[in-house]
Design a protein around this motif. Structure first.
Motif, mmCIF file in Angstrom:
data_model
loop_
_atom_site.group_PDB
_atom_site.id
_atom_site.type_symbol
_atom_site.label_atom_id
_atom_site.label_comp_id
_atom_site.label_asym_id
_atom_site.label_seq_id
_atom_site.Cartn_x
_atom_site.Cartn_y
_atom_site.Cartn_z
ATOM 1 N N LEU A 48 5.062 10.084 -6.152
ATOM 2 C CA LEU A 48 6.130 10.350 -7.113
ATOM 3 C C LEU A 48 5.587 11.002 -8.373
ATOM 4 C CD1 LEU A 48 8.305 7.102 -6.799
ATOM 5 C CD2 LEU A 48 8.973 9.422 -6.159
ATOM 6 N N LEU A 49 4.402 10.515 -8.817
ATOM 7 C CA LEU A 49 3.776 11.111 -9.997
ATOM 8 C C LEU A 49 3.428 12.576 -9.729
ATOM 9 C CD1 LEU A 49 2.600 10.808 -12.844
ATOM 10 C CD2 LEU A 49 0.465 10.003 -11.798
ATOM 11 N N CYS A 50 2.838 12.807 -8.544
ATOM 12 C CA CYS A 50 2.484 14.188 -8.170
ATOM 13 C C CYS A 50 3.725 15.064 -8.058
ATOM 14 C CB CYS A 50 1.726 14.189 -6.847
ATOM 15 S SG CYS A 50 0.098 13.414 -6.928
ATOM 16 N N ILE A 51 4.767 14.480 -7.452
ATOM 17 C CA ILE A 51 6.014 15.228 -7.297
ATOM 18 C C ILE A 51 6.624 15.544 -8.657
ATOM 19 C CG2 ILE A 51 8.404 15.046 -6.475
ATOM 20 C CD1 ILE A 51 7.261 13.477 -4.058
ATOM 21 N N LYS B 156 0.837 -1.201 0.000
ATOM 22 C CA LYS B 156 0.000 0.000 0.000
ATOM 23 C C LYS B 156 0.874 1.254 0.000
ATOM 24 C CE LYS B 156 -3.832 2.165 2.487
ATOM 25 N NZ LYS B 156 -4.713 2.077 3.685
ATOM 26 N N ARG B 157 1.949 1.198 0.766
ATOM 27 C CA ARG B 157 2.873 2.332 0.813
ATOM 28 C C ARG B 157 3.509 2.569 -0.551
ATOM 29 N NH1 ARG B 157 6.252 1.203 6.381
ATOM 30 N NH2 ARG B 157 4.717 2.029 7.864
ATOM 31 N N LYS B 158 3.897 1.467 -1.215
ATOM 32 C CA LYS B 158 4.514 1.598 -2.531
ATOM 33 C C LYS B 158 3.544 2.216 -3.533
ATOM 34 C CE LYS B 158 7.917 -2.118 -2.076
ATOM 35 N NZ LYS B 158 8.346 -3.456 -2.544
ATOM 36 N N ALA B 159 2.260 1.758 -3.456
ATOM 37 C CA ALA B 159 1.246 2.324 -4.353
ATOM 38 C C ALA B 159 1.082 3.826 -4.078
ATOM 39 C CB ALA B 159 -0.082 1.597 -4.169
ATOM 40 N N GLU B 160 1.029 4.158 -2.773
ATOM 41 C CA GLU B 160 0.910 5.577 -2.411
ATOM 42 C C GLU B 160 2.150 6.345 -2.843
ATOM 43 O OE1 GLU B 160 0.310 5.487 1.758
ATOM 44 O OE2 GLU B 160 -1.848 5.042 1.638
ATOM 45 N N LEU B 161 3.303 5.684 -2.699
ATOM 46 C CA LEU B 161 4.557 6.328 -3.082
ATOM 47 C C LEU B 161 4.592 6.622 -4.576
ATOM 48 C CD1 LEU B 161 7.337 7.277 -2.126
ATOM 49 C CD2 LEU B 161 8.203 4.970 -2.554
ATOM 50 N N GLN B 162 4.069 5.663 -5.378
ATOM 51 C CA GLN B 162 4.021 5.881 -6.818
ATOM 52 C C GLN B 162 3.148 7.087 -7.157
ATOM 53 O OE1 GLN B 162 2.732 2.118 -8.369
ATOM 54 N NE2 GLN B 162 4.794 1.227 -8.367
#
Length: 546
Positions: A326-329, A317-323
């Motif tokens: 990252l896209l937003c960033i 879940k963290r990785k999905a949120e991180l992706q």
């Protein structure tokens, strides 16, 4: 005051666990987890230093004691190494045909084998030992070995019969231990715990905890038992606290055969802190594998699988949120780059405008400076003109007054001469014409009027003029004098008459006399000789303007 000091002393004498808050306890636990390898290294260095002190030519008994010390060091640290030194002692006991030494080493090996999962070997050894042939000093070790054998075996295959055996050998152990020893007290309180005497047992354990320090290996056991009591009574906060204290003590003592980390991992899992639960579980499994304590690994397997599954789900879940982040960033980074470029261009534009403004401001500053200087010059000129006009006005008024006076005097003089002529008093007329008294009187009157008019214009002239001279050369006027000859010369200079010829004519002195007066005054000056007369010409200008 004495009571306050006594209270502070008692407060400082309380054990650490009573003073530490939950946050402090957990901070210490995290610090111990982070320094775990450091404590292991200290343990290894202590063992290595002990090995270095071994000397040649030890007797079998000394060799046995040496191996016994290393066994105790490795017992809760590395079971394989502990087994190696116990086997050496079994050989020494056999060679010496010393039953006590041989049986002690065998009983130590029983516990090591059972903790390593070698149950059959462990059982075979303990059954080969006849309790009747054991000395009284070995009976506690015998009962401990049996109790721990069933504890380890029960972890692999739980059976009520094994539990009964554990209780049986614990009871037997209490019969042979000395009541005043710490081992007896801990064993007795463990018995009370399993008999569900929670409240009384907790009080005794807490009192017992006050008598030992954190570096004592029994500290971890006592706090673990307190954790077990609070687990049974469903007190989550105290359960977490005591398991954390126990785990911290085990970590600092590099005790790899521990149960506190596993229990504490379960607590954090229950309260929803999966990250901490996973961290503690990983540490517990690492310790069990390092020490080769198989029964601990078995106990941890079920808990680990549950925590690991939840942890992996959380990580996914963290990785999905991180992706997503990252896209937003990335998008924000693009916008940021565009914004930076725009701001950079604007900054360059602003910088250029600032440079132009600065250049313009410099020019304006120079113009203002020129205007200021011009204004100052104009003010000085106006001041001079104002002063000149004032002087002119004063002197014109006095000039007309003097002229009128002299006309009246001439008229009177004419009348007197006319009367003398009409009376044919020619000798009197000749005498009057030959006399200089009239001229002298008129000159005296003229100088007096000059002095009065000048001092009316510049009332502080004498004081200011003296200020320009050295103290011992300053002019002191006689009684009744307004100005003397020297002062009149410089009064004329102050009025703008700087030509010595004109000054000599006005004062009726020779030109050389005027030069001498002016030179002598410059030599007496307290200021620069070159600036002396210029400074004289400025006397009274401020007073005049005011």
């Amino acid at each position: 005051m004495k009571n306050l000091l006594l209270f502070c002393a008692l407060l400082l004498s309380f054990p650490t666990f009573a003073l530490d808050s939950e946050d402090i306890i957990l901070d210490k636990l995290n610090d111990a987890l982070n320094k775990k390898q450091h404590y292991v290294k200290l343990k290894e260095e202590r063992i290595l230093n002990f090995k270095k002190i071994k000397s040649e030519g030890l007797s079998p008994e000394q060799e046995y004691n040496y191996n016994k010390t290393l066994y105790l060091e490795y017992q809760k640290f590395n079971s394989d190494s502990a087994i190696r030194y116990v086997k050496k002692n079994i050989k020494i006991g056999t060679q010496l045909q010393n039953k006590d030494l041989l049986n002690l080493a065998k009983l130590e090996l029983v516990t090591l084998y059972s903790s390593s999962g070698k149950y059959r070997e462990s059982e075979a050894i303990i059954k080969s030992i006849n309790k009747k042939n054991l000395s009284a000093s070995l009976l506690p070790t015998y009962y401990i070995s049996y109790r721990e054998f069933f504890e380890h075996y029960a972890a692999n295959s739980y059976n009520e019969e094994y539990h009964q055996q554990i209780v049986k050998y614990r009871d037997s152990l209490l019969q042979v231990l000395k009541p005043n020893t710490l081992d007896y007290q801990i064993t007795k309180l463990t018995q009370d715990l399993f008999q569900r005497k929670y409240e009384n047992t907790q009080k005794k354990l807490e009192n017992l905890l006050k008598t030992i320090t954190e570096d004592n290996p029994q500290y971890a056991i006592i706090t673990y038992l307190l954790g077990k009591i609070n687990e049974a009574t469903h007190n989550l906060e105290l359960r977490k606290k005591y398991y954390a204290l126990s785990a911290t003590s085990d970590l600092k003592n590099a005790n790899k055969d521990n149960a506190s980390l596993q229990e504490l991992a379960s607590v954090f899992y229950e309260i929803g802190d999966v990250d901490m639960a996973y961290k503690l579980t990983q540490s517990a499994i690492e310790d069990a594998l390092y020490c080769n304590v198989q029964f601990r690994t078995l106990l941890m397997s079920e808990v680990y699988s549950i925590i690991n599954t939840v942890y992996l789900e959380k990580e996914a879940k963290r990785k999905a949120e991180l992706q997503v982040y990252l896209l937003c960033i990335s998008l924000l980074s693009v916008f940021l780059i565009v914004a930076i470029i725009y701001v950079y261009k604007q900054m360059k534009k602003v910088s250029r405008i600032r440079a132009e403004l600065y250049e313009t401001s410099q020019k304006l500053a120079e113009l203002n400076k020129d205007i200021t200087q011009t204004n100052e010059q104009l003010q000085e000129t106006n001041s001079q003109l104002s002063e000149s006009n004032h002087v002119k006005e004063e002197y014109i008024a006095h000039f007309f007054s003097l002229c009128s006076t002299y006309i009246n005097k001439l008229e009177n003089y004419r009348i007197i001469l006319n009367k003398k002529a009409a009376a044919k008093q020619f000798d009197e007329i000749y005498k009057i014409l030959k006399s200089t008294t009239l001229v002298d009187n008129e000159l005296e009157e003229l100088y007096k009027n000059f002095d009065i008019i000048f001092l009316n214009l510049y009332p502080t002239f004498v004081k200011d003029f003296n200020a320009l001279l050295i103290s011992e050369e300053q002019i002191v006027l006689k009684q009744g004098e307004l100005l003397n000859t020297e002062l009149r010369i410089f009064a004329l200079i102050r009025l703008g008459i700087t030509d010595s010829v004109k000054i000599a004519a006005f004062l009726r002195y020779s030109l050389s006399t005027i030069y001498n007066y002016r030179t002598r005054a410059r030599n007496k000056a307290a200021v620069s000789r070159n600036d002396f007369e210029e400074m004289v010409m400025k006397i009274g200008s401020l007073a005049l303007k005011s």
